[in-house]
Design a protein around this motif. Structure first.
Motif, PDB file in Angstrom:
ATOM      1  N   ASN A 280       0.826  -1.211   0.000  1.00 18.97           N
ATOM      2  CA  ASN A 280       0.000   0.000   0.000  1.00 18.97           C
ATOM      3  C   ASN A 280       0.859   1.260   0.000  1.00 18.97           C
ATOM      4  O   ASN A 280       0.516   2.245  -0.649  1.00 18.97           O
ATOM      5  N   ARG A 281       1.979   1.227   0.707  1.00 18.58           N
ATOM      6  CA  ARG A 281       2.890   2.391   0.682  1.00 18.58           C
ATOM      7  C   ARG A 281       3.431   2.586  -0.732  1.00 18.58           C
ATOM      8  O   ARG A 281       3.520   3.708  -1.215  1.00 18.58           O
ATOM      9  N   ASP A 282       3.778   1.477  -1.391  1.00 17.14           N
ATOM     10  CA  ASP A 282       4.247   1.577  -2.782  1.00 17.14           C
ATOM     11  C   ASP A 282       3.148   2.122  -3.693  1.00 17.14           C
ATOM     12  O   ASP A 282       3.423   2.900  -4.604  1.00 17.14           O
TER      13      ASP A 282
ATOM     14  N   VAL B 270       7.420  13.040 -22.999  1.00 18.67           N
ATOM     15  CA  VAL B 270       7.864  12.135 -21.943  1.00 18.67           C
ATOM     16  C   VAL B 270       7.842  10.690 -22.448  1.00 18.67           C
ATOM     17  O   VAL B 270       7.107  10.372 -23.380  1.00 18.67           O
ATOM     18  N   PRO B 271       8.613   9.824 -21.819  1.00 14.14           N
ATOM     19  CA  PRO B 271       8.598   8.410 -22.220  1.00 14.14           C
ATOM     20  C   PRO B 271       7.213   7.799 -22.004  1.00 14.14           C
ATOM     21  O   PRO B 271       6.416   8.311 -21.218  1.00 14.14           O
ATOM     22  N   PRO B 272       6.914   6.689 -22.650  1.00 18.08           N
ATOM     23  CA  PRO B 272       5.619   6.027 -22.485  1.00 18.08           C
ATOM     24  C   PRO B 272       5.404   5.536 -21.053  1.00 18.08           C
ATOM     25  O   PRO B 272       6.358   5.238 -20.327  1.00 18.08           O
ATOM     26  N   PHE B 273       4.135   5.419 -20.670  1.00 20.77           N
ATOM     27  CA  PHE B 273       3.765   4.991 -19.322  1.00 20.77           C
ATOM     28  C   PHE B 273       4.406   3.648 -18.964  1.00 20.77           C
ATOM     29  O   PHE B 273       4.955   3.491 -17.869  1.00 20.77           O
ATOM     30  N   ALA B 274       4.349   2.681 -19.860  1.00 15.29           N
ATOM     31  CA  ALA B 274       4.880   1.347 -19.560  1.00 15.29           C
ATOM     32  C   ALA B 274       6.360   1.406 -19.215  1.00 15.29           C
ATOM     33  O   ALA B 274       6.826   0.721 -18.291  1.00 15.29           O
ATOM     34  N   GLU B 275       7.110   2.210 -19.937  1.00 14.28           N
ATOM     35  CA  GLU B 275       8.545   2.343 -19.661  1.00 14.28           C
ATOM     36  C   GLU B 275       8.769   3.002 -18.300  1.00 14.28           C
ATOM     37  O   GLU B 275       9.620   2.575 -17.513  1.00 14.28           O
ATOM     38  N   LEU B 276       8.006   4.038 -18.008  1.00 15.82           N
ATOM     39  CA  LEU B 276       8.145   4.712 -16.716  1.00 15.82           C
ATOM     40  C   LEU B 276       7.769   3.780 -15.565  1.00 15.82           C
ATOM     41  O   LEU B 276       8.465   3.725 -14.551  1.00 15.82           O
ATOM     42  N   ALA B 277       6.680   3.040 -15.718  1.00 18.05           N
ATOM     43  CA  ALA B 277       6.238   2.114 -14.671  1.00 18.05           C
ATOM     44  C   ALA B 277       7.297   1.039 -14.427  1.00 18.05           C
ATOM     45  O   ALA B 277       7.568   0.669 -13.280  1.00 18.05           O
ATOM     46  N   ARG B 278       7.895   0.544 -15.493  1.00 16.15           N
ATOM     47  CA  ARG B 278       8.954  -0.462 -15.359  1.00 16.15           C
ATOM     48  C   ARG B 278      10.137   0.115 -14.588  1.00 16.15           C
ATOM     49  O   ARG B 278      10.694  -0.530 -13.703  1.00 16.15           O
ATOM     50  N   GLN B 279      10.502   1.353 -14.895  1.00 14.84           N
ATOM     51  CA  GLN B 279      11.618   2.003 -14.212  1.00 14.84           C
ATOM     52  C   GLN B 279      11.319   2.225 -12.723  1.00 14.84           C
ATOM     53  O   GLN B 279      12.204   2.108 -11.886  1.00 14.84           O
ATOM     54  N   VAL B 280      10.070   2.560 -12.401  1.00 14.62           N
ATOM     55  CA  VAL B 280       9.693   2.714 -10.986  1.00 14.62           C
ATOM     56  C   VAL B 280       9.935   1.399 -10.265  1.00 14.62           C
ATOM     57  O   VAL B 280      10.499   1.372  -9.165  1.00 14.62           O
ATOM     58  N   GLY B 281       9.525   0.302 -10.865  1.00 12.46           N
ATOM     59  CA  GLY B 281       9.733  -1.009 -10.256  1.00 12.46           C
ATOM     60  C   GLY B 281      11.201  -1.358 -10.084  1.00 12.46           C
ATOM     61  O   GLY B 281      11.606  -1.925  -9.064  1.00 12.46           O
ATOM     62  N   ILE B 282      12.005  -1.012 -11.062  1.00 13.82           N
ATOM     63  CA  ILE B 282      13.440  -1.312 -11.003  1.00 13.82           C
ATOM     64  C   ILE B 282      14.134  -0.489  -9.931  1.00 13.82           C
ATOM     65  O   ILE B 282      15.020  -0.988  -9.225  1.00 13.82           O
ATOM     66  N   THR B 283      13.746   0.759  -9.778  1.00 12.55           N
ATOM     67  CA  THR B 283      14.432   1.657  -8.842  1.00 12.55           C
ATOM     68  C   THR B 283      13.890   1.580  -7.421  1.00 12.55           C
ATOM     69  O   THR B 283      14.487   2.144  -6.515  1.00 12.55           O
ATOM     70  N   LYS B 284      12.784   0.871  -7.213  1.00 11.84           N
ATOM     71  CA  LYS B 284      12.184   0.764  -5.884  1.00 11.84           C
ATOM     72  C   LYS B 284      13.100  -0.025  -4.963  1.00 11.84           C
ATOM     73  O   LYS B 284      13.625  -1.060  -5.321  1.00 11.84           O
ATOM     74  N   GLN B 285      13.268   0.479  -3.748  1.00 13.95           N
ATOM     75  CA  GLN B 285      14.064  -0.214  -2.744  1.00 13.95           C
ATOM     76  C   GLN B 285      13.229  -1.321  -2.106  1.00 13.95           C
ATOM     77  O   GLN B 285      12.066  -1.106  -1.786  1.00 13.95           O
ATOM     78  N   PRO B 286      13.807  -2.509  -1.893  1.00 14.15           N
ATOM     79  CA  PRO B 286      13.056  -3.586  -1.234  1.00 14.15           C
ATOM     80  C   PRO B 286      12.869  -3.282   0.252  1.00 14.15           C
ATOM     81  O   PRO B 286      13.688  -2.604   0.863  1.00 14.15           O
ATOM     82  N   TYR B 287      11.785  -3.774   0.807  1.00 15.83           N
ATOM     83  CA  TYR B 287      11.543  -3.667   2.236  1.00 15.83           C
ATOM     84  C   TYR B 287      12.230  -4.819   2.928  1.00 15.83           C
ATOM     85  O   TYR B 287      12.621  -5.808   2.303  1.00 15.83           O
ATOM     86  N   ASN B 288      12.355  -4.732   4.247  1.00 11.89           N
ATOM     87  CA  ASN B 288      13.022  -5.785   5.015  1.00 11.89           C
ATOM     88  C   ASN B 288      12.420  -7.166   4.744  1.00 11.89           C
ATOM     89  O   ASN B 288      13.132  -8.157   4.716  1.00 11.89           O
ATOM     90  N   ASP B 289      11.103  -7.216   4.565  1.00 15.70           N
ATOM     91  CA  ASP B 289      10.442  -8.510   4.341  1.00 15.70           C
ATOM     92  C   ASP B 289      10.570  -8.996   2.900  1.00 15.70           C
ATOM     93  O   ASP B 289      10.092 -10.062   2.561  1.00 15.70           O
ATOM     94  N   GLN B 290      11.238  -8.239   2.055  1.00 13.89           N
ATOM     95  CA  GLN B 290      11.422  -8.629   0.660  1.00 13.89           C
ATOM     96  C   GLN B 290      12.873  -8.998   0.353  1.00 13.89           C
ATOM     97  O   GLN B 290      13.213  -9.222  -0.785  1.00 13.89           O
ATOM     98  N   MET B 291      13.706  -9.034   1.360  1.00 18.53           N
ATOM     99  CA  MET B 291      15.139  -9.338   1.135  1.00 18.53           C
ATOM    100  C   MET B 291      15.410 -10.802   1.286  1.00 18.53           C
ATOM    101  O   MET B 291      14.783 -11.544   1.880  1.00 18.53           O
TER     102      MET B 291
END
Length: 102
Positions: free
Chosen positions: A58-60, A81-102
């Motif tokens: 939910n925070r994400d 601006v770049p297409p939505f799909a490319e931006l959304a993919r980049q958000v996922g790539i740059t997102k930091q994992p949470y403690n429960d995702q390591m």
């Protein structure tokens, strides 16, 4: 796909296009827009009551539009601006994992 998701996608891309136009016309800089979006996300994450009561997913979800707009802002080019799909993919790539995702 849920229609509301498509509407939000359209709204996000509209805001990204407006931000791009503001930069191209010299009314705001890329740094001005980035700082405004960064401040908005920091304001949300600083609200400990709200932030702590939410699951990482939910925070994400709340942070996603701000992160997408920041990426659109920093990756803009003369044609837009770049297409939505490319931006959304980049958000996922740059997102930091949470403690429960390591």
């Amino acid at each position: 796909m849920n229609v509301a998701n498509l509407q939000l996608e359209g709204l996000l891309m509209a805001v990204a296009a407006v931000n791009n136009a503001l930069v191209r016309r010299g009314l705001l800089s890329v740094d001005d827009i980035d700082m405004a979006l960064k401040t908005a996300e920091a304001s949300f994450t600083a609200d400990e009551r709200l932030f702590e009561d939410m699951s990482p997913a939910n925070r994400d979800a709340v942070s996603f539009p701000l992160r997408l707009l920041r990426l659109a802002n920093t990756k803009q080019f003369e044609a837009g601006v770049p297409p939505f799909a490319e931006l959304a993919r980049q958000v996922g790539i740059t997102k930091q994992p949470y403690n429960d995702q390591m």
